[in-house]
Design a protein around this motif. Structure first.
Motif, PDB file in Angstrom:
ATOM      1  N   SER A   1     -29.452  31.968  43.636  1.00 39.66           N
ATOM      2  CA  SER A   1     -30.593  32.093  44.584  1.00 39.66           C
ATOM      3  C   SER A   1     -31.120  30.464  44.737  1.00 39.66           C
ATOM      4  O   SER A   1     -30.819  29.918  44.381  1.00 39.66           O
ATOM      5  CB  SER A   1     -31.940  32.534  43.731  1.00 39.66           C
ATOM      6  N   ARG A   2     -31.928  30.430  45.924  1.00 42.07           N
ATOM      7  CA  ARG A   2     -32.049  28.984  46.325  1.00 42.07           C
ATOM      8  C   ARG A   2     -33.453  28.670  45.798  1.00 42.07           C
ATOM      9  O   ARG A   2     -34.263  29.695  45.737  1.00 42.07           O
ATOM     10  CB  ARG A   2     -32.070  29.177  47.860  1.00 42.07           C
ATOM     11  N   VAL A   3     -33.695  27.488  45.349  1.00 40.00           N
ATOM     12  CA  VAL A   3     -35.205  27.119  44.811  1.00 40.00           C
ATOM     13  C   VAL A   3     -35.591  25.630  45.227  1.00 40.00           C
ATOM     14  O   VAL A   3     -34.799  24.847  45.437  1.00 40.00           O
ATOM     15  CB  VAL A   3     -34.990  27.334  43.186  1.00 40.00           C
TER      16      VAL A   3
ATOM     17  N   LYS B   1     -30.126  34.416  59.159  1.00 40.20           N
ATOM     18  CA  LYS B   1     -29.319  33.521  59.731  1.00 40.20           C
ATOM     19  C   LYS B   1     -28.139  33.250  58.903  1.00 40.20           C
ATOM     20  O   LYS B   1     -26.980  33.565  59.089  1.00 40.20           O
ATOM     21  CB  LYS B   1     -29.896  32.153  60.185  1.00 40.20           C
ATOM     22  N   THR B   2     -28.439  32.585  57.528  1.00 36.40           N
ATOM     23  CA  THR B   2     -27.252  32.382  56.612  1.00 36.40           C
ATOM     24  C   THR B   2     -26.656  33.548  56.083  1.00 36.40           C
ATOM     25  O   THR B   2     -25.405  33.615  55.996  1.00 36.40           O
ATOM     26  CB  THR B   2     -28.039  31.678  55.416  1.00 36.40           C
ATOM     27  N   THR B   3     -27.316  34.707  56.187  1.00 33.12           N
ATOM     28  CA  THR B   3     -26.495  35.894  55.777  1.00 33.12           C
ATOM     29  C   THR B   3     -25.524  36.394  56.668  1.00 33.12           C
ATOM     30  O   THR B   3     -24.502  36.754  56.252  1.00 33.12           O
ATOM     31  CB  THR B   3     -27.471  37.025  55.556  1.00 33.12           C
TER      32      THR B   3
ATOM     33  N   ARG C   1     -26.854  24.977  47.908  1.00 27.20           N
ATOM     34  CA  ARG C   1     -25.751  25.763  48.002  1.00 27.20           C
ATOM     35  C   ARG C   1     -26.128  27.060  48.483  1.00 27.20           C
ATOM     36  O   ARG C   1     -26.577  27.999  47.676  1.00 27.20           O
ATOM     37  CB  ARG C   1     -25.092  25.518  46.707  1.00 27.20           C
ATOM     38  N   GLU C   2     -25.679  27.608  49.955  1.00 27.30           N
ATOM     39  CA  GLU C   2     -26.030  28.994  50.176  1.00 27.30           C
ATOM     40  C   GLU C   2     -24.769  29.665  50.790  1.00 27.30           C
ATOM     41  O   GLU C   2     -24.516  30.878  50.883  1.00 27.30           O
ATOM     42  CB  GLU C   2     -27.294  29.058  51.321  1.00 27.30           C
ATOM     43  N   ILE C   3     -23.948  28.522  51.265  1.00 25.35           N
ATOM     44  CA  ILE C   3     -23.129  29.169  51.994  1.00 25.35           C
ATOM     45  C   ILE C   3     -21.821  29.711  50.882  1.00 25.35           C
ATOM     46  O   ILE C   3     -21.483  28.952  49.884  1.00 25.35           O
ATOM     47  CB  ILE C   3     -22.160  28.061  52.987  1.00 25.35           C
TER      48      ILE C   3
END
Ligand SMILES: Nc1ncnc2c1ncn2[C@@H]1O[C@H](COP(=O)(O)OP(=O)(O)OP(=O)(O)O)[C@@H](O)[C@H]1O
Ligand SMILES: [Mg+2]
Length: 511
Positions: free
Chosen positions: A204-206, A270-272, A294-296
């Motif tokens: 998860s992004r925080v 978008k990122t998904t 970090r999401e990619i």
């Protein structure tokens, strides 16, 4: 394993969206058997409320739990906890330690009460305290806290924005919670370095801000939940976010290194989508990705991920920004550069990269191609029309209400045919989604296929045939329920090596 069973991944029920909001009243378990979620219409405030139902403890039990927790804080060896890699081991460790403390304190606690206390110990020592339940709720996309005494708000997959009954009541609790978020994402947050951008161990992004100023509402945080394993293209098809034709199109344009930008509003997916269609980048391509947090998450080996490092000191020593990362990335000679989110001047480096033959995929906040091009050509980005011309395709995602349900749709795929000297763009829109019947339409011939055909010396009819065949293959994968990450990846790789064999396996005839 100890005696206590804590199921952190119970089966989620399917939650339909009722026609009438005032009839909403449902319950589902998120940490079995201790915590359930109750979502209901509150007549008094006239809104939908999200309530976390945790085990109830008597006043006496609460006092005991506090004594146990205080003692635990003294003895729990943080390093040891870090080493207990698996959740099971940490749960075991908490249980053993708690039992030891209880006997040392000479407390007598019944098993049933101990079980409830154990949940709280787990929640506070291993989990994320008050919001641990929401972390385990599959339906939650975002968790937002705007300060002390403010209810936490959620983005729920079915009910969208809803208020919870959970609050951080005082500054100390909220501050130390935000510190915990920082520590869990391996970062540091303090008065002098008050902004946190990180990722939690589950992916998860925080984002958080830190202030202990009593005149403000104190720290804030937002958590964007992310699946560790990205959704595959076939899964997105299953959500009806896009059509098999659209996927087959991405498959072809990414194979021939076209430049793609995914645009849309906040949280539009978008990122998904980027993660899902990255499956189509040929396996042998070298990919470099650049992002803030970090999401990619790419299903490949030949991948060099980098993340912007924000300044350790106020002077910015140790800072590595998007701009310099991107410039450096071109020296690594990538076939594809992926930029998580384009915001500012780094766009110029990205577009110069495209102009010198480095293909890219990126996302940017914009609602239409016109808005996107305007953003690129005006300050602070200020690209020349000639550079913008490097962009081949723009995919526009958006939230959409279909049959009263919140969903996401790939609204349009637009090809940038030519950006003229005055900055306006001639475009072609091969695919679009029609809200009236919730169907995707293939409207026009692709101009990019012509461009690819010229560049690679392939007759357009051949690309068209390949497009039709891949559309059928993707549809067949969907019908056969081939959704999984590894499976899907394997099929795309096999197809590259031996298309006939894969087509036979899926009983697809060549178009
Ligand atoms: N097709 C979909 N169906 C259901 N949920 C989706 C879909 N696409 C994305 N989501 C969920 O929506 C949330 C937001 O998605 P994502 O992070 O991809 O959006 P974004 O446009 O990149 O947002 P941001 O503007 O904040 O970067 C995530 O929790 C994601 O799991
Ligand atoms: Mg994003």
């Amino acid at each position: 394993m100890g005696d206590i069973k804590l199921n952190l991944n119970p089966r989620m029920p399917s939650v339909p969206r009722p026609e009438d909001k005032t009839k909403i009243n449902l319950r589902y378990m998120v940490i079995d058997p201790y915590v359930s979620i109750h979502i209901y219409w509150d007549e008094k405030s006239r809104e939908v409320i999200y309530e976390v139902e945790e085990p109830l403890l008597s006043e006496g039990d609460k006092a005991n739990l506090k004594r146990i927790s205080d003692a635990m804080r003294e003895v729990v060896n943080i390093n040891m906890m870090e080493e207990e890699k698996t959740q099971e081991n940490s749960l075991d460790y908490i249980e053993k330690t708690a039992k030891l403390i209880i006997s040392e304190l000479g407390l007598s606690i019944e098993q049933e009460t101990f079980d409830k206390m154990f949940y709280y110990l787990y929640r506070n020592f291993i989990g994320l305290n008050e919001i641990e339940a929401m972390i385990h709720d599959y339906y939650i996309e975002d968790i937002e806290c705007n300060g002390v005494g403010e209810p936490i708000y959620l983005a729920h997959r079915v009910f969208r924005n809803i208020k919870t009954t959970v609050k951080f009541h005082d500054l100390d609790t909220l501050s130390s919670f935000v510190e915990k978020l920082a520590q869990k994402s391996g970062k540091h947050i303090s008065y002098s370095s008050p902004i946190l951008d990180g990722s939690l161990p589950d992916g998860s992004r925080v984002n958080a801000t830190y202030t202990t100023d009593i005149s403000s509402k104190g720290p804030t945080f937002t958590i964007r939940k992310f699946t560790k394993v990205p959704w595959t293209p076939v899964q997105l098809l299953g959500f009806h976010e896009l059509s098999p034709e659209m996927l087959a199109y991405f498959w072809i344009i990414l194979q021939y290194q076209s430049n793609l930008m995914i645009v849309g509003g906040t949280g539009s997916g978008k990122t998904t989508l980027l993660n899902a269609i990255a499956f189509f980048i040929p396996q042998e391509n070298r990919v470099v990705s650049i992002e803030d947090t970090r999401e990619i998450n790419l299903p490949r080996e030949n991948w060099l991920p980098s993340v912007v490092r924000s300044g350790v000191t106020s002077g910015g020593v140790g800072e590595v920004d998007m701009f310099s990362l991107l410039r450096g990335s071109f020296r690594q000679n990538p076939d594809y550069v992926i930029v998580g989110e384009v915001r500012g001047i780094e766009a110029s480096v990205l577009f110069q990269g495209m102009a010198s033959g480095h293909a890219s995929i990126s996302t940017m906040h914009a609602d239409s191609v016109d808005a996107l091009i305007r953003r690129l050509e005006t300050p602070p980005i200020n690209l020349s029309p000639m550079l913008v011309n490097g962009l081949d395709v723009v995919a526009i995602v958006s939230h959409a209400i279909v049959n009263g349900r919140e969903t996401r749709r790939l609204r349009e795929i637009v090809e940038v045919v030519r950006v003229q000297a005055d900055g306006t763009a001639l475009t072609n829109t091969p695919f679009s989604w029609n809200p009236a019947d919730d169907k995707f339409y293939f409207k026009k011939e692709s101009k990019i296929f012509e461009k690819i055909g010229e560049k690679y010396g392939i007759p357009v009819e051949e690309l068209q045939r390949e497009f039709n065949t891949r559309t059928k293959l993707i549809y067949s994968m969907f019908q056969k329920k081939v959704f999984g990450y590894e499976e899907v990846q394997r099929i795309f790789n096999d197809y590259k090596k031996n298309p006939q064999e894969v087509l036979q396996r899926f009983q697809v005839s060549i178009a």
